[in-house]
Design an enzyme around this catalytic site. Structure first.
Site, mmCIF file in Angstrom:
data_model
loop_
_atom_site.group_PDB
_atom_site.id
_atom_site.type_symbol
_atom_site.label_atom_id
_atom_site.label_comp_id
_atom_site.label_asym_id
_atom_site.label_seq_id
_atom_site.Cartn_x
_atom_site.Cartn_y
_atom_site.Cartn_z
ATOM 1 N N CYS A 25 0.844 -1.195 0.000
ATOM 2 C CA CYS A 25 0.000 0.000 0.000
ATOM 3 C C CYS A 25 0.879 1.244 0.000
ATOM 4 O O CYS A 25 1.866 1.320 0.737
ATOM 5 C CB CYS A 25 -0.885 -0.027 1.244
ATOM 6 S SG CYS A 25 -1.855 1.462 1.491
ATOM 7 N N CYS A 282 -13.981 6.813 -2.338
ATOM 8 C CA CYS A 282 -13.061 5.757 -2.765
ATOM 9 C C CYS A 282 -12.485 6.082 -4.143
ATOM 10 O O CYS A 282 -13.174 5.988 -5.157
ATOM 11 C CB CYS A 282 -13.779 4.413 -2.796
ATOM 12 S SG CYS A 282 -12.746 3.075 -3.426
ATOM 13 N N CYS A 329 -11.069 -3.642 0.620
ATOM 14 C CA CYS A 329 -11.006 -2.856 -0.622
ATOM 15 C C CYS A 329 -11.298 -3.731 -1.837
ATOM 16 O O CYS A 329 -11.847 -3.261 -2.837
ATOM 17 C CB CYS A 329 -9.623 -2.220 -0.793
ATOM 18 S SG CYS A 329 -9.244 -0.940 0.410
#
Length: 388
Positions: A25, A282, A329
């Site tokens: 990430c 998002c 996610c």
């Protein structure tokens, strides 16, 4: 207006800076990289580590897997940064050997402050002296000027279409690396204890498995990089893998795939610049989805349906919230892939809700919604802070 030559130079410069490799990430990478810049030689001389993070970095690092640690969250990102090398930047966790003793030593010395800012990470380490480092403006600290970003925001869909008709060789290399890197994160199946995917529609099934598996793998901290677009690896995966999956099903067409992925990257970045890098909306679904819709529509129909497909996408998913980077996610991305696919074969009129009259207005409207969601972001941060 930017001249024709300058438009192409501008687009090339933007792509070179906004399509970059990241291991894990990007937010834990940002933390690890900044820690690596600040760390003392003697790690056991550390008395305190203070992190000052923007809200988005805190949120997205809170629950996500850190490569080469088998752990999740901010603490292992800090330990990984202490063990990593600064020169690896967003791949700072590459080749580290995690040290449980160091984690135990550091755990009670870590303090975190969350601020309202664009991308920002400052590390203050108190040891035999004070060590400091900060990264701001972008996850690598290499930030494009506002003038360049504003010039890019003034471009049109036609400018992007003209560009992909004659892509510079240096950009083709980046796009090919993007395709191979992101494909390498996918696996044939998604773990059944997470989600069971087996649809009758062969194309949609392949798009879902390819994209969702890659996002899942990245969120658990698999030791493989992604090509991030506009500061987000998951956004890069969403913007590219549905197109790659379609190309695999239909029979590989390298030229068409390269053009489609380039168009997707261009429209993803364009969408990001009309919003904010990290917000309560998002970005992976909304911005990466816009990119994938643009690229897939071009791949399947040529230029004729791109704008209509973007209108259909705008009518569907914008507003889905970001509550941080985590394995969940992958579920949001699954919803995004469904919406991307539906957008290719539907038509929604301008009179519907936030649908714009054209490509630019659709993206501007989505950006406005994202910017208006600041109170939502604040509440999400408070929920995370109160988690035990």
């Amino acid at each position: 207006m930017v001249s024709i030559m300058n438009k192409n130079e501008l687009i090339t410069e933007i792509l070179k800076n906004e399509v970059v490799k990241a291991l894990g990430c990007t937010e834990v990478g940002l933390i690890g990289y900044t820690v690596a810049k600040a760390k003392p030689e003697d790690l056991y001389s550390i008395k305190e580590i203070k992190l000052i993070l923007d809200k988005g970095t805190f949120k997205n690092a809170f629950s996500v897997g850190v490569p080469n640690t088998n752990k999740f969250g901010i603490l292992p990102a800090v330990v990984g940064g202490l063990l990593g090398r600064e020169e690896n930047k967003l791949e700072v966790f590459k080749d580290i050997k995690y040290d449980e003793k160091l984690e135990e030593f550091i755990e009670n010395k870590l303090k975190i402050e969350v601020i309202d800012s664009d991308v920002y990470c400052k590390v203050i380490i108190k040891a035999n002296k004070v060590y400091e480092a900060e990264t701001k403006g972008s996850h690598s600290g290499k930030s494009l000027s506002d003038d360049l970003k504003n010039a890019y925001k003034s471009l049109t869909l036609k400018d992007f279409i003209d560009y992909i008709e004659d892509i510079p060789e240096e950009v083709i290399k980046i796009i090919k690396e993007t395709i191979e890197t992101n494909k390498n994160l996918s696996t044939p199946e998604v773990p059944e204890d997470f989600i069971s995917l087996d649809l009758k529609d062969e194309i949609l099934n392949h798009m879902l498995k390819k994209t969702v598996s890659a996002v899942y793998n990245r969120m658990i901290g698999i030791n493989k990089p992604a090509m991030a677009i506009a500061g987000s690896g998951n956004m890069g995966l969403t913007a590219t893998l549905p197109i790659i999956a379609y190309d695999e099903i239909k029979g590989h067409d390298e030229e068409k795939l390269t053009k489609s992925i380039t168009l997707s990257a261009l429209t993803t970045i364009y969408s990001a610049y009309h919003s904010s890098y990290i917000s309560a909306m998002c970005g992976c679904v909304n911005r990466g989805g816009i990119g994938a819709v643009s690229g897939l529509s071009y791949y399947i129909f040529g230029f004729d349906r791109i704008e209509e497909s973007i209108k259909s996408f705008t009518a569907n998913l914008p507003g889905i919230v970001c509550d941080g980077g985590k394995i969940g996610c992958a579920l949001k991305i699954a919803s995004g892939v469904f919406a991307i696919y539906l957008s290719l074969f539907s038509k929604v009129p301008y009179t519907n809700g936030i649908v714009g009259k054209d490509f630019k207005e659709c993206i501007e409207n989505i950006g406005k919604i994202g910017k208006a969601m600041k109170p939502v972001d604040d509440e999400i941060i408070e929920i995370l802070k109160n988690k035990k």
